[in-house]
Scaffold this motif. Structure first.
Motif, short mmCIF file in Angstrom:
data_model
loop_
_atom_site.label_atom_id
_atom_site.label_comp_id
_atom_site.label_asym_id
_atom_site.label_seq_id
_atom_site.Cartn_x
_atom_site.Cartn_y
_atom_site.Cartn_z
N TYR A 196 0.81 -1.22 0.00
CA TYR A 196 0.00 0.00 0.00
C TYR A 196 0.85 1.27 0.00
O TYR A 196 0.44 2.31 -0.51
CB TYR A 196 -0.93 0.00 1.21
CG TYR A 196 -2.02 1.03 1.14
CD1 TYR A 196 -2.99 0.96 0.14
CD2 TYR A 196 -2.09 2.07 2.04
CE1 TYR A 196 -4.00 1.90 0.06
CE2 TYR A 196 -3.10 3.03 1.97
CZ TYR A 196 -4.06 2.94 0.97
OH TYR A 196 -5.06 3.88 0.88
N VAL A 206 2.47 2.23 -5.19
CA VAL A 206 1.49 1.28 -4.66
C VAL A 206 1.65 -0.03 -5.43
O VAL A 206 1.60 -0.04 -6.66
CB VAL A 206 0.05 1.80 -4.82
CG1 VAL A 206 -0.96 0.76 -4.35
CG2 VAL A 206 -0.14 3.10 -4.05
N HIS A 208 0.03 -3.33 -6.16
CA HIS A 208 -1.21 -4.09 -6.06
C HIS A 208 -0.95 -5.58 -5.93
O HIS A 208 -1.75 -6.32 -5.34
CB HIS A 208 -2.10 -3.80 -7.27
CG HIS A 208 -3.40 -4.54 -7.26
ND1 HIS A 208 -4.27 -4.49 -6.20
CD2 HIS A 208 -3.98 -5.35 -8.19
CE1 HIS A 208 -5.32 -5.24 -6.46
NE2 HIS A 208 -5.18 -5.77 -7.65
N THR A 211 -0.68 -6.18 -2.14
CA THR A 211 -1.94 -6.02 -1.40
C THR A 211 -2.93 -7.11 -1.77
O THR A 211 -3.62 -7.65 -0.89
CB THR A 211 -2.56 -4.63 -1.67
OG1 THR A 211 -2.80 -4.46 -3.07
CG2 THR A 211 -1.64 -3.52 -1.19
N THR A 241 -8.96 -0.55 3.39
CA THR A 241 -7.79 0.21 2.93
C THR A 241 -7.61 0.05 1.43
O THR A 241 -7.35 1.01 0.71
CB THR A 241 -6.53 -0.27 3.67
OG1 THR A 241 -6.75 -0.22 5.08
CG2 THR A 241 -5.33 0.59 3.33
N GLU A 242 -7.74 -1.19 0.94
CA GLU A 242 -7.60 -1.47 -0.48
C GLU A 242 -8.66 -0.73 -1.29
O GLU A 242 -8.41 -0.34 -2.45
CB GLU A 242 -7.72 -2.97 -0.72
CG GLU A 242 -7.64 -3.41 -2.17
CD GLU A 242 -6.26 -3.31 -2.77
OE1 GLU A 242 -6.09 -3.66 -3.95
OE2 GLU A 242 -5.33 -2.87 -2.05
N ARG A 245 -7.37 2.42 -2.80
CA ARG A 245 -6.08 2.36 -3.49
C ARG A 245 -6.03 3.23 -4.74
O ARG A 245 -5.06 3.98 -4.94
CB ARG A 245 -5.77 0.90 -3.86
CG ARG A 245 -4.51 0.73 -4.69
CD ARG A 245 -4.20 -0.74 -4.90
NE ARG A 245 -5.31 -1.46 -5.48
CZ ARG A 245 -5.55 -1.51 -6.79
NH1 ARG A 245 -4.76 -0.89 -7.64
NH2 ARG A 245 -6.58 -2.20 -7.26
N THR A 246 -7.02 3.15 -5.60
CA THR A 246 -6.95 3.86 -6.88
C THR A 246 -7.00 5.38 -6.70
O THR A 246 -6.61 6.12 -7.61
CB THR A 246 -8.08 3.42 -7.81
OG1 THR A 246 -9.35 3.62 -7.16
CG2 THR A 246 -7.94 1.95 -8.18
N ARG A 248 -5.44 6.91 -4.21
CA ARG A 248 -4.34 7.29 -3.31
C ARG A 248 -3.20 8.01 -4.01
O ARG A 248 -2.46 8.78 -3.38
CB ARG A 248 -3.80 6.02 -2.62
CG ARG A 248 -2.78 6.31 -1.54
CD ARG A 248 -2.51 5.08 -0.72
NE ARG A 248 -1.44 5.26 0.24
CZ ARG A 248 -1.51 5.93 1.38
NH1 ARG A 248 -2.63 6.51 1.70
NH2 ARG A 248 -0.48 6.01 2.18
#
Length: 410
Positions: A196, A206, A208, A211, A241-242, A245-246, A248
């Motif tokens: 993350y 990040v 992925h 994660t 949290t995930e 992600r996009t 962030r």
């Protein structure tokens, strides 16, 4: 490992194959050192040959077969007249391993091997990050806030203890799972965090792949232990949290803080699943553990339609509960960030400054001080704190964000 730097030979595209190959070789040869070195040699060979020969039709099978041969060669060199030599000959084949069932998972076996209770908790976590996640020694050292040499020694000792104690390569029976699961969850949480907010200077900000794998393995453990509250809590924490992600990292590659993120870009399905898990744990009436409280904090954040709607009093109350349950300097730092929203930056800064002795080498400590000093109008001290945070930060997106914030001070 004979001068081979694993992180130099494992590309982002094939990161997932690293753990699978290591797990496969560990199962066949029962030796983590052989597995890691053979896998590293196979990936090094791929880096040398694939640019000229082209990527093979089945890269996973090619890597597995090559690593298997490398392992056999090492066994032959070291045990020319040993039984292992004869066993290795029987294993010499070009067929990739048969896929295992959902729970009989190779990586899960490897994680439970590395997280044996005979090892200290820190050794379990560090070894698994190295063997399963393929993280480099510098990345693991940063996660533990220790020197790289000390971390290398810790991992070496852990592997030696596994070999000496003949720790089996398997998911333990049901009655033994509770003794292992805390270490496994700690590993998966650190793997997720590295994905993350990746600390490597040459990696995507990040990751992925990390994660997603941490979530996949946590789902498997939840299937093994459906009544364990901390397993459910960690899964909820990861999902919530995930989901962000996009949003962030900006198109320009800069970190976007929670209060500035486009909440419409969050994954609604992951948030719904995470909230459901949190509600289930609250309804159980059982005393929550660390991951359940962290999940509840994230549920508060993801329930707010706008950052201004965040219930900061509830966030601080949850951090108070976490401080009592699992006190640590990082928990205290995160609580102070929430206190700044509730009681103001002056109160929060006093709490942060008390952590200097314990967090002086942690970039987030200096980044937090910089933001609080900025809000208080102390630009000179804020700039110095930004400089130190930038110096310590390893994530490229975070560095870009901190640099812009510092430069805006004028």
């Amino acid at each position: 490992m004979n001068g081979i730097d694993v992180r130099d030979v494992i590309t982002q595209a094939h990161h997932e194959e690293w753990a699978r190959v290591v797990a496969f070789l560990t199962r066949r040869f029962g030796d983590l050192d052989i597995a890691e070195e053979a896998a590293a040699e196979a990936f090094a060979t791929a880096v040398q040959r694939w640019p000229a020969d082209g990527v093979p039709p089945n890269p996973a099978a090619w890597l597995t077969t090559t690593a298997n041969r490398k392992a056999i060669d090492r066994v032959r060199r070291e045990n020319k007249r040993d039984d292992k030599h004869r066993e290795a000959q029987l294993l010499y084949d070009d067929d990739p391993p048969e896929p295992l069932g959902a729970i009989d998972d190779e990586r899960l076996r490897l994680i439970f091997t590395c997280c044996h209770p005979a090892l200290s908790m820190e050794a379990r976590v560090a070894l698994t990050l190295r063997m399963v996640a393929g993280l480099s020694m510098p990345e693991i050292a940063r996660a533990f806030l220790v020197q790289e040499t000390a971390m290398g020694q810790r991992i070496t000792r852990a592997k030696a203890k596994i070999k000496a104690a003949r720790i089996p390569y398997r998911v333990p029976p049901e009655q033994d799972l509770p003794d292992r699961v805390s270490g496994v969850l700690a590993v998966l949480y650190l793997v997720f965090n590295e994905g993350y907010l990746a600390t490597g200077p040459d990696t995507d900000p990040v990751r992925h792949d990390l994660t997603a794998e941490a979530i996949r393995l946590t789902r498997l453990i939840r299937a093994l232990m459906p009544q364990d509250g901390e397993v459910a809590g960690l899964l909820a924490l990861m999902l919530l949290t995930e989901a962000r992600r996009t949003a962030r990292v900006s198109v320009s590659g800069e970190l976007v803080t929670l209060d500035e993120q486009d909440r419409g870009a969050w994954d609604a399905a992951l948030i719904a699943e995470g909230h459901r898990l949190v509600r289930e744990r609250l309804a159980s009436g059982a005393a929550p553990g660390r991951y359940q409280i962290l999940a509840a904090i994230n549920a508060v954040h993801t329930s707010a339609r706008d950052a201004r709607d965040t219930d900061w009093s509830q966030v601080v109350a949850l951090y108070d509960q976490l401080v009592r349950l699992a006190p640590s300097p990082i928990v205290a730092l995160n609580r102070a960030i929430a206190v700044a929203e509730l009681d103001g930056p002056e109160v929060a800064l006093a709490a942060v400054d008390r952590l200097e002795d314990k967090l002086a080498g942690y970039h987030a400590y200096h980044a937090t001080r910089a933001e609080l000093l900025r809000r208080l109008g102390r630009s000179h001290k804020s700039r110095a704190a930004y400089d130190r945070a930038i110096e310590l930060a390893g994530n490229t997106a975070e560095t870009a964000y901190l640099t812009r914030r510092r430069d805006q001070l004028g």
